[in-house]
Motif scaffolding. Structure first.
Motif, PDB file in Angstrom:
ATOM      1  N   ALA A   8      -7.587 -29.099 -15.746  1.00 23.75           N
ATOM      2  CA  ALA A   8      -8.054 -28.090 -14.911  1.00 23.75           C
ATOM      3  C   ALA A   8      -8.125 -26.790 -15.785  1.00 23.75           C
ATOM      4  N   GLY A   9      -9.188 -26.039 -15.536  1.00 30.76           N
ATOM      5  CA  GLY A   9      -9.418 -24.774 -16.002  1.00 30.76           C
ATOM      6  C   GLY A   9      -8.517 -23.773 -15.445  1.00 30.76           C
ATOM      7  N   ASP A  10      -8.267 -22.469 -15.983  1.00 31.46           N
ATOM      8  CA  ASP A  10      -7.679 -21.299 -15.618  1.00 31.46           C
ATOM      9  C   ASP A  10      -7.871 -21.309 -14.277  1.00 31.46           C
ATOM     10  N   ASN A  11      -9.332 -21.309 -13.836  1.00 32.89           N
ATOM     11  CA  ASN A  11      -9.895 -20.724 -12.585  1.00 32.89           C
ATOM     12  C   ASN A  11      -9.948 -21.861 -11.419  1.00 32.89           C
ATOM     13  N   SER A  12      -8.985 -22.989 -11.438  1.00 38.27           N
ATOM     14  CA  SER A  12      -9.203 -24.071 -10.475  1.00 38.27           C
ATOM     15  C   SER A  12      -7.833 -24.614 -10.307  1.00 38.27           C
ATOM     16  N   THR A  13      -7.555 -25.077  -9.035  1.00 39.73           N
ATOM     17  CA  THR A  13      -6.464 -25.885  -8.767  1.00 39.73           C
ATOM     18  C   THR A  13      -6.631 -27.366  -8.416  1.00 39.73           C
ATOM     19  N   GLN A  14      -5.616 -28.219  -9.008  1.00 36.25           N
ATOM     20  CA  GLN A  14      -5.697 -29.562  -8.471  1.00 36.25           C
ATOM     21  C   GLN A  14      -4.565 -30.114  -7.773  1.00 36.25           C
ATOM     22  N   ILE A  15      -4.952 -31.054  -7.009  1.00 34.81           N
ATOM     23  CA  ILE A  15      -3.756 -31.861  -6.135  1.00 34.81           C
ATOM     24  C   ILE A  15      -4.078 -33.292  -6.364  1.00 34.81           C
ATOM     25  N   LEU A  16      -3.081 -34.021  -7.010  1.00 36.97           N
ATOM     26  CA  LEU A  16      -3.392 -35.689  -7.289  1.00 36.97           C
ATOM     27  C   LEU A  16      -2.808 -36.196  -6.278  1.00 36.97           C
ATOM     28  N   ALA A  17      -3.491 -37.213  -5.481  1.00 40.17           N
ATOM     29  CA  ALA A  17      -3.145 -37.885  -4.170  1.00 40.17           C
ATOM     30  C   ALA A  17      -3.778 -39.253  -4.705  1.00 40.17           C
ATOM     31  N   SER A  18      -3.091 -40.193  -4.783  1.00 41.52           N
ATOM     32  CA  SER A  18      -3.467 -41.633  -4.859  1.00 41.52           C
ATOM     33  C   SER A  18      -4.817 -42.170  -5.641  1.00 41.52           C
ATOM     34  N   GLY A  19      -4.489 -41.249  -6.909  1.00 40.03           N
ATOM     35  CA  GLY A  19      -5.554 -41.521  -7.940  1.00 40.03           C
ATOM     36  C   GLY A  19      -6.636 -40.535  -7.604  1.00 40.03           C
ATOM     37  N   ASP A  20      -6.820 -39.903  -6.565  1.00 41.81           N
ATOM     38  CA  ASP A  20      -7.974 -38.885  -6.345  1.00 41.81           C
ATOM     39  C   ASP A  20      -7.694 -37.654  -6.941  1.00 41.81           C
ATOM     40  N   VAL A  21      -8.663 -36.910  -7.398  1.00 44.39           N
ATOM     41  CA  VAL A  21      -8.372 -35.343  -7.696  1.00 44.39           C
ATOM     42  C   VAL A  21      -9.207 -34.595  -6.763  1.00 44.39           C
ATOM     43  N   ILE A  22      -8.635 -33.628  -6.257  1.00 42.88           N
ATOM     44  CA  ILE A  22      -9.022 -32.711  -5.192  1.00 42.88           C
ATOM     45  C   ILE A  22      -9.044 -31.404  -5.887  1.00 42.88           C
ATOM     46  N   VAL A  23     -10.233 -30.834  -6.144  1.00 45.71           N
ATOM     47  CA  VAL A  23     -10.440 -29.540  -7.031  1.00 45.71           C
ATOM     48  C   VAL A  23     -10.658 -28.410  -6.078  1.00 45.71           C
ATOM     49  N   GLY A  24      -9.888 -27.195  -6.095  1.00 50.85           N
ATOM     50  CA  GLY A  24     -10.120 -26.144  -5.212  1.00 50.85           C
ATOM     51  C   GLY A  24     -10.793 -25.097  -6.175  1.00 50.85           C
ATOM     52  N   VAL A  25     -11.275 -23.786  -5.544  1.00 49.29           N
ATOM     53  CA  VAL A  25     -11.913 -22.861  -6.070  1.00 49.29           C
ATOM     54  C   VAL A  25     -11.426 -21.647  -5.809  1.00 49.29           C
ATOM     55  N   THR A  26     -11.028 -20.903  -6.768  1.00 50.78           N
ATOM     56  CA  THR A  26     -10.500 -19.433  -7.025  1.00 50.78           C
ATOM     57  C   THR A  26     -11.431 -18.553  -6.715  1.00 50.78           C
ATOM     58  N   GLU A  27     -11.041 -17.280  -6.429  1.00 45.97           N
ATOM     59  CA  GLU A  27     -12.154 -16.313  -6.351  1.00 45.97           C
ATOM     60  C   GLU A  27     -12.842 -16.085  -7.618  1.00 45.97           C
ATOM     61  N   GLU A  28     -12.050 -16.252  -8.702  1.00 43.07           N
ATOM     62  CA  GLU A  28     -12.748 -15.826 -10.080  1.00 43.07           C
ATOM     63  C   GLU A  28     -13.727 -17.017 -10.386  1.00 43.07           C
ATOM     64  N   ARG A  29     -13.183 -18.292 -10.013  1.00 40.56           N
ATOM     65  CA  ARG A  29     -14.307 -19.183 -10.184  1.00 40.56           C
ATOM     66  C   ARG A  29     -15.671 -19.146  -9.276  1.00 40.56           C
ATOM     67  N   ALA A  30     -15.403 -18.671  -8.119  1.00 34.80           N
ATOM     68  CA  ALA A  30     -16.677 -18.631  -7.104  1.00 34.80           C
ATOM     69  C   ALA A  30     -17.307 -17.504  -7.760  1.00 34.80           C
ATOM     70  N   ARG A  31     -16.951 -16.480  -8.379  1.00 33.24           N
ATOM     71  CA  ARG A  31     -17.872 -15.451  -8.853  1.00 33.24           C
ATOM     72  C   ARG A  31     -18.543 -15.951 -10.330  1.00 33.24           C
ATOM     73  N   GLU A  32     -17.789 -16.959 -10.931  1.00 34.75           N
ATOM     74  CA  GLU A  32     -18.555 -17.244 -12.205  1.00 34.75           C
ATOM     75  C   GLU A  32     -19.584 -18.411 -11.730  1.00 34.75           C
ATOM     76  N   ILE A  33     -19.375 -19.014 -10.493  1.00 37.10           N
ATOM     77  CA  ILE A  33     -20.651 -19.804 -10.105  1.00 37.10           C
ATOM     78  C   ILE A  33     -21.690 -18.847  -9.478  1.00 37.10           C
ATOM     79  N   SER A  34     -21.303 -17.853  -8.976  1.00 41.85           N
ATOM     80  CA  SER A  34     -22.400 -16.853  -8.470  1.00 41.85           C
ATOM     81  C   SER A  34     -23.115 -16.246  -9.899  1.00 41.85           C
ATOM     82  N   GLU A  35     -22.496 -15.968 -10.839  1.00 42.36           N
ATOM     83  CA  GLU A  35     -22.995 -15.325 -11.939  1.00 42.36           C
ATOM     84  C   GLU A  35     -24.150 -16.424 -12.579  1.00 42.36           C
ATOM     85  N   ILE A  36     -23.814 -17.791 -12.458  1.00 41.79           N
ATOM     86  CA  ILE A  36     -24.660 -18.786 -13.050  1.00 41.79           C
ATOM     87  C   ILE A  36     -26.054 -18.807 -12.151  1.00 41.79           C
TER      88      ILE A  36
END
Length: 348
Positions: A8-36
């Motif tokens: 995971a990058g510095d601006n995301s969170t991950q939860i590992l459950a039964s082999g599936d990776v669920i990625v969450g979004v932080t405010e900083e990452r949301a702003r990066e996406i908005s800039e893109i």
């Protein structure tokens, strides 16, 4: 052997459950996406307008991200469809200098995050985002008030309280003059917010509006002959909370709800509520407007300046405007924009 890895990058969170990776979004990452997405928008314009567009998009981004944080929906930025809608909203902000447009676009994207799984709603939102910079303020106000008249129903048990609530809600929605004539209807029709059929007249206000709160205008039952077949021990509320003296017909009583759907909101539901409704229909005329009570009802309504204004405005509308999915989501977003007291019911 199953190998599991996660990064995971510095601006995301991950939860590992039964082999599936669920990625969450932080405010900083949301702003990066908005800039893109903003860079894609900026690429369509000449250098001379870039600074102005950047300022407008930042205003929009700040509103949307703050609202998504408050609503707990930042994860919607992982949805490619939402990213596309977000870019379209930034395109709308780029060509608008109205602060109200940024609020409206923000409201539409919040709606997209909450209800976007329903395709019919999503289609309405997508089209609404396209036309925000084109819609006239008065026309939008008229659309919002019209849809609120069609949908808002008081939950108060007392007539005066119900009318006071309606008056207060419409005061919040009427933030300027209401549109007159037909030009605003043509404008909304061009933008796909309504459908015009000049062959269908608009029902007179005195015929339509009493039916929005039909329980207040039930014929009622004479107090002297009133009998209540339900024992107190079977009721979650006192009989005095369920049956009131009729405000429009002295010496009579009525069921203490504006309509059948509001009965549950005073604590009555299930089989017992159904029995009470049936009894009220048989003995108190519940479910029908008593024509003799329309005049006194309208007198009370007209004593409230905002509701009187609503009636006069409705009366000059020449034909019935059918509000489309686009119009409904626009009205919903505009009501959200105007809801500074956080009390307005959502418009569907």
């Amino acid at each position: 052997m199953i190998r599991q890895s996660q990064s995971a990058g510095d601006n995301s969170t991950q939860i590992l459950a039964s082999g599936d990776v669920i990625v969450g979004v932080t405010e900083e990452r949301a702003r990066e996406i908005s800039e893109i997405t903003a860079r894609e928008v900026l690429g369509k314009y000449a250098e001379e307008g870039i600074r102005t567009i950047q300022k407008r998009i930042v205003k929009l981004d700040d509103r949307i991200i703050a609202s998504l944080i408050r609503e707990g929906h930042l994860e919607v930025f992982t949805d490619p469809g939402f990213q596309r809608s977000y870019k379209h909203a930034q395109e709308g902000a780029a060509v608008s200098d109205r602060e109200s447009d940024y609020d409206l676009l923000s409201g539409l994207l919040i709606d997209r995050a909450k209800r976007g799984e329903t395709r019919t709603i999503r289609a309405g939102i997508e089209r609404s985002i396209e036309i925000v910079d084109q819609i006239d303020d008065e026309a939008l106000r008229g659309l919002t008030v019209l849809q609120a008249i069609l949908q808002y129903v008081p939950t108060a048990r007392h007539l005066d309280n119900g009318l006071n609530t309606m008056s207060s809600l419409f005061e919040d929605l009427i933030d300027g003059p209401l549109p007159l004539g037909v030009d605003w209807l043509d404008h909304l029709d061009i933008l796909d917010a309504i459908r015009i059929n000049q062959m269908i007249p608009l029902k007179p206000f005195r015929d339509y509006y009493p039916n929005q709160m039909i329980g207040y205008l039930a014929s009622g039952q004479e107090l002297e002959s009133f009998e209540w077949p339900f024992t107190e021990e079977n009721l979650p509320l006192s009989i005095n909370d369920i049956v009131f003296e009729h405000e429009l017909r002295p010496g009579y009583v009525r069921l203490a709800v504006a309509d059948e759907n509001t009965l549950a909101k005073i604590g009555m539901n299930g089989p017992l509520a159904a029995k009470i409704i049936d009894h009220a229909r048989d003995t108190m005329g519940f479910g029908e407007v008593d024509p003799t009570l329309v005049d006194p009802f309208m007198e009370k309504l007209r004593s409230r300046p905002t509701l009187s204004k609503i009636e006069k405005w409705w009366t000059q509308i020449p034909f019935f405007p059918q509000v489309t999915a686009v119009g409904r989501v626009l009205a919903r977003a505009n009501a959200l924009r105007l809801d500074v007291r956080n009390v307005l019911p959502p418009i569907d």
